[in-house]
Write an enzyme that holds these catalytic residues in place. Sequence first.
Site, PDB file in Angstrom:
ATOM      1  N   ASP A 198      15.768   1.304 -15.257  1.00  0.00           N
ATOM      2  CA  ASP A 198      16.317   1.279 -13.908  1.00  0.00           C
ATOM      3  C   ASP A 198      17.795   1.688 -13.902  1.00  0.00           C
ATOM      4  O   ASP A 198      18.558   1.243 -14.775  1.00  0.00           O
ATOM      5  CB  ASP A 198      16.182  -0.165 -13.393  1.00  0.00           C
ATOM      6  CG  ASP A 198      16.463  -0.309 -11.918  1.00  0.00           C
ATOM      7  OD1 ASP A 198      15.772   0.343 -11.123  1.00  0.00           O
ATOM      8  OD2 ASP A 198      17.362  -1.093 -11.557  1.00  0.00           O
ATOM      9  N   GLU A 249      15.897   6.269 -14.853  1.00  0.00           N
ATOM     10  CA  GLU A 249      16.222   6.534 -13.455  1.00  0.00           C
ATOM     11  C   GLU A 249      17.711   6.830 -13.376  1.00  0.00           C
ATOM     12  O   GLU A 249      18.536   6.050 -13.855  1.00  0.00           O
ATOM     13  CB  GLU A 249      15.891   5.335 -12.576  1.00  0.00           C
ATOM     14  CG  GLU A 249      16.098   5.677 -11.105  1.00  0.00           C
ATOM     15  CD  GLU A 249      16.335   4.482 -10.199  1.00  0.00           C
ATOM     16  OE1 GLU A 249      16.117   4.621  -8.988  1.00  0.00           O
ATOM     17  OE2 GLU A 249      16.755   3.420 -10.692  1.00  0.00           O
TER      18      GLU A 249
END
Length: 548
Positions: A198, A249
């Site tokens: 993330d 990400e």
Amino acid sequence: MKMEDFANKVVYQIYPRSFQDTDGDGFGDLRGIVERLDYLEDLGVDYLWLNPFFVSPQKDNGYDIADYRQIDPRFGTMEDLDALIQAAQERHIGLMFDMVFNHTSVEHEWFQKALAGDEKYKNYYIFKKPVDGHMPNNWVSKFGGPVWEYVPVLGEYYLHLYDVSQADLNWDNPDVRQECADIVKFWMDKGVKGFRFDVVNNMSKGSFEDDFIGDGRRFYSDGPHIHEYLHGLNRASFGQDPSIMTVGEMSSTSLENCQKYANPEQEELGMVFNFHHLKVDYENKQKWTLKPFDFMELKELFNTWQTGMQETNSNQALFWNCHDQPRSLSRFGDDKNYPVESAKMLAMALHMMRGTPYIYQGEEIGMTNNGFDSIEQYRDVESTNYYEILKAEGKDEDEILAILGAKSRDNARSPMQWTAGKNAGFSDTEPWIRVNPNHATINVEAAIADPDSIYSFYKKLIRLRKESDTIQHGTYVPLLEEHERVLAYKRVGKDEEIIVLCNFYGEETTVSLHTEADMLLSNYADFQMRDGEVTLRPYEAVVLRKAV
Ligand code: GLC
């Protein structure tokens, strides 16, 4: 050991809380995923990326993790997870877990110890003393408001780039880096085959000075030590098994940095997940605005990233949708007049590119934006925060709801539409977020029964990739760069070229190819090419093959 290239793989993203509820609480669970594995096997995907289901107060739907090694009871138990891993493995499907290492929940044991004054754990986070009685700087949180929260008992602020409940970890501390590597290894030992990291390029913070021209991101996006830290994480954990697939990400990143993150020689990440192509409908770079997408900008971004990443042999995730984006069919297609044609066209545009395709749950059946019409229907913290911010800016209710209706992440988060029946077959009880009323016609049951459905088309695209070395490894070459309606490119393989033509508009348009080629796949029943001229009907898309 050389990492695999994953160009022949397709990933399916599951948002567990909205996929399938089995225990009747209106909230999806791990057992629900097990129940739907046959469907996913039939679609032909190789990996399932699951959004976080770890113990969490759920302030940001699980991206605020309080325990990285335990399952949140709302989603089930460790036994349920073991059963899921096992059942997926039997179908040759690997699971990919979401590792949120930029921040933890403030309820995490580490943060609680930090709050109690334990210096070791204070140094796991980013605490700063007030400067002249104020916050340490003027940065703005991604979810609105300041990035600093004052803790009176400590007389210091802590940094949170996201929600106040998500405290940023201090990656300059080697103990933090070790803890994160240990978490990855814990899940590898459980049989997990991939990891999504993330907002991974925000983890190395640079200087903490005020930002007078932006919101502060230029000081921490692709920060000073990020390549070194990712290389370290790779070496200390997933890099020890080259069959593990990883994706980072990337938030406000650059091509130059992504070429490094995903360059196999650098041993950082398997591929990057970047959002440049999903900002082409931002007015003045601001998300919470309304603007039709800029096709020429979109096309240029695809061409730049495809050719740029291939220069360094770096891999890229190919995606239109995820849990943070409104539905692509409503955004780039025409979900009213040409839902089927435009959904297939968008899929083809992406699936023939160089990289690894990602399908977000429901995309394969043509799910659209939800059509929420009051603020009470929204659940997402970013959306509800921005509702207040836009209100304070003086915008009227209708305009705000129109903006949220087009941009909110909740559009992607409404329950998976399995049937035309009660709650779309997602749950027996009222779901945690509203089901899209169009499940009466848009649902899995109907899609499976129709050989011409969007779902059937996705199956063809997946099969085509798996059979074609050219789609997996061919060189990407942009075509018709000046054409204002058609995205066109070719993939040049060993003894063939694959040509892709996608009309992004609801009107007919003509292109000249100056060559003859055979049709491999089209989203219309018939296709005609005369003397190298092709007339593309509304949202028509074709894949052609030419021997060379
Ligand atoms: C990522 C996640 C998003 C989350 C944010 C903070 O962008 O995809 O859902 O809100 O990080 O963790």
